[in-house]
Design a protein around this motif. Structure first.
Motif, short mmCIF file in Angstrom:
data_model
loop_
_atom_site.label_atom_id
_atom_site.label_comp_id
_atom_site.label_asym_id
_atom_site.label_seq_id
_atom_site.Cartn_x
_atom_site.Cartn_y
_atom_site.Cartn_z
N LYS A 14 5.30 0.14 11.28
CA LYS A 14 6.60 -0.28 10.76
C LYS A 14 7.74 0.13 11.70
CE LYS A 14 4.88 -2.00 7.03
NZ LYS A 14 4.73 -1.32 5.76
N HIS A 68 9.98 -8.77 5.93
CA HIS A 68 10.11 -9.25 4.54
C HIS A 68 10.24 -8.07 3.59
CE1 HIS A 68 5.64 -8.63 3.99
NE2 HIS A 68 6.02 -8.36 2.76
N ARG A 96 1.76 -11.83 -6.51
CA ARG A 96 0.95 -12.89 -5.90
C ARG A 96 0.45 -13.78 -7.04
NH1 ARG A 96 -1.28 -8.47 -2.52
NH2 ARG A 96 0.48 -7.89 -1.20
N ASP A 113 7.88 -8.52 -7.02
CA ASP A 113 7.18 -9.74 -6.62
C ASP A 113 5.73 -9.68 -7.08
OD1 ASP A 113 6.37 -7.80 -4.68
OD2 ASP A 113 5.82 -9.41 -3.31
N ALA A 122 10.02 -7.50 -0.96
CA ALA A 122 9.49 -8.25 -2.12
C ALA A 122 8.68 -9.41 -1.53
CB ALA A 122 10.61 -8.67 -3.05
N ASN A 152 -0.33 -7.45 -7.56
CA ASN A 152 0.50 -6.24 -7.57
C ASN A 152 0.41 -5.54 -8.93
OD1 ASN A 152 1.35 -6.51 -4.95
ND2 ASN A 152 3.24 -7.60 -5.46
N SER A 192 0.81 -1.22 0.00
CA SER A 192 0.00 0.00 0.00
C SER A 192 0.85 1.28 0.00
CB SER A 192 -0.92 -0.01 1.23
OG SER A 192 -0.13 -0.19 2.38
N THR A 193 2.06 1.23 0.57
CA THR A 193 2.87 2.46 0.70
C THR A 193 3.20 3.10 -0.64
OG1 THR A 193 3.79 1.39 2.64
CG2 THR A 193 4.85 3.44 1.94
C1 6PG Z 1 3.80 -7.42 -1.57
C2 6PG Z 1 5.03 -6.59 -1.50
C3 6PG Z 1 5.66 -6.44 -0.16
C4 6PG Z 1 5.36 -5.03 0.36
C5 6PG Z 1 5.50 -4.94 1.85
C6 6PG Z 1 5.11 -3.59 2.37
O1 6PG Z 1 3.47 -7.86 -2.63
O2 6PG Z 1 3.16 -7.58 -0.55
O3 6PG Z 1 5.72 -6.27 -2.59
O4 6PG Z 1 7.00 -6.75 -0.07
O5 6PG Z 1 6.23 -4.12 -0.25
O6 6PG Z 1 4.67 -5.93 2.42
O7 6PG Z 1 3.76 -3.38 2.09
P1 6PG Z 1 2.97 -2.09 2.57
O8 6PG Z 1 3.47 -0.96 1.79
O9 6PG Z 1 1.53 -2.44 2.25
O10 6PG Z 1 3.20 -1.98 4.02
#
Ligand code: 6PG
Length: 246
Positions: free
Chosen positions: A211, A157, A79, A77, A159, A89, A48-49
């Motif tokens: 975070k 984590h 899903r 990455d 990616a 994504n 989401s960021t």
């Molecule tokens: C995914 C990501 C993952 C993401 C982090 C941060 O597909 O979920 O690429 O690595 O960057 O989980 O996610 P937020 O920005 O939602 O906190």
């Protein structure tokens, strides 16, 4: 506890997620804007960021400053769900950015998800990356990506390299299938550490009080996937005050 050393690390402090998106968009323009002929490769992150950043890039002044005909788009990455699934994504980045800007045909290198399994998709994406790069081995003096955007999860984590999972130790392949430690619990396809490290600039976007804890663990060098990236290459971190604890 194992501590790992990091390479050069720069932190850009932002007031809040809006300020973070503006600063990151300005930075991207300084990296990719301007005249030139060479093609450029940008690797996008899910989560989401970065969505606010993608919205910025689709509008002026950032949009007008970017060389859309030279930009190629990749993902760190994905899903293992159809590309129009809300968990995809690709779907998020398409909606926020790519559907709104002039991308030439062939510039969008989405991670395939129709291969029958995440492992097959990983192989297909690796072929696409190697075709684009022109080699199946990474030459340390020639980056694969110009800009690599990454986020961090509350478990450390990045990616889809999750703590304690074998994908984080992959040293040869560029792309592998992985299993998430967090929601959504669908198989993932992810770049490996060597592929992420083959970037001219690696950027983390981190926002929100949720975070704060994991960020301090990563900055302290705790052996978490995001810290492994920071141990491998210089990194630039756009972090908001809530995540910094300020
Ligand atoms: C995914 C990501 C993952 C993401 C982090 C941060 O597909 O979920 O690429 O690595 O960057 O989980 O996610 P937020 O920005 O939602 O906190």
């Amino acid at each position: 506890m194992t501590r790992i050393p990091h390479q050069r690390r720069e932190i850009v402090e932002a007031r809040d997620p809006e300020d973070l998106a503006n600063r990151a968009a300005d930075w991207i323009v300084t990296q990719l804007g301007g005249a030139g002929h060479e093609r450029l490769a940008v690797c996008l992150s899910g989560g989401s960021t970065p969505k606010r950043l993608y919205h910025r890039l689709a509008i002026d002044p950032w949009r007008a400053a970017l060389p859309w005909d030279r930009l190629n788009w990749f993902w760190g990455d994905e899903r293992f769900v159809p590309h129009d699934d809300p968990r995809s994504n690709f779907a998020m980045t398409k909606e926020a950015l790519l559907a709104k800007v002039p991308c030439p045909a062939g510039a969008i290198h989405k991670i395939p998800v129709d291969g029958g399994s995440a492992a097959i998709s990983a192989r297909l994406y690796e072929f696409d990356l190697q075709r684009f790069y022109g080699s199946s081995s990474i030459d340390g003096s020639r980056p694969l990506f110009d800009v690599m955007l990454l986020g961090i999860g509350s478990d450390g984590h990045t990616a889809s390299l999750f703590p304690g999972m074998p994908a984080i130790d992959e040293g040869r392949k560029w792309v592998v299938a992985s299993q998430p430690g967090l929601d959504p619990f669908v198989p993932r396809i992810t770049l490996t550490l060597p592929a992420i490290a083959a970037s001219r600039a690696v950027v983390f976007l981190v926002a929100g009080a949720d975070k704060r804890d994991v960020l301090s663990r990563i900055l302290a060098g705790e052996d978490l996937p995001a810290a492994r990236v920071a141990a491998a290459v210089p990194t630039l971190w756009f972090v908001d005050q809530a995540a910094l604890g300020g």
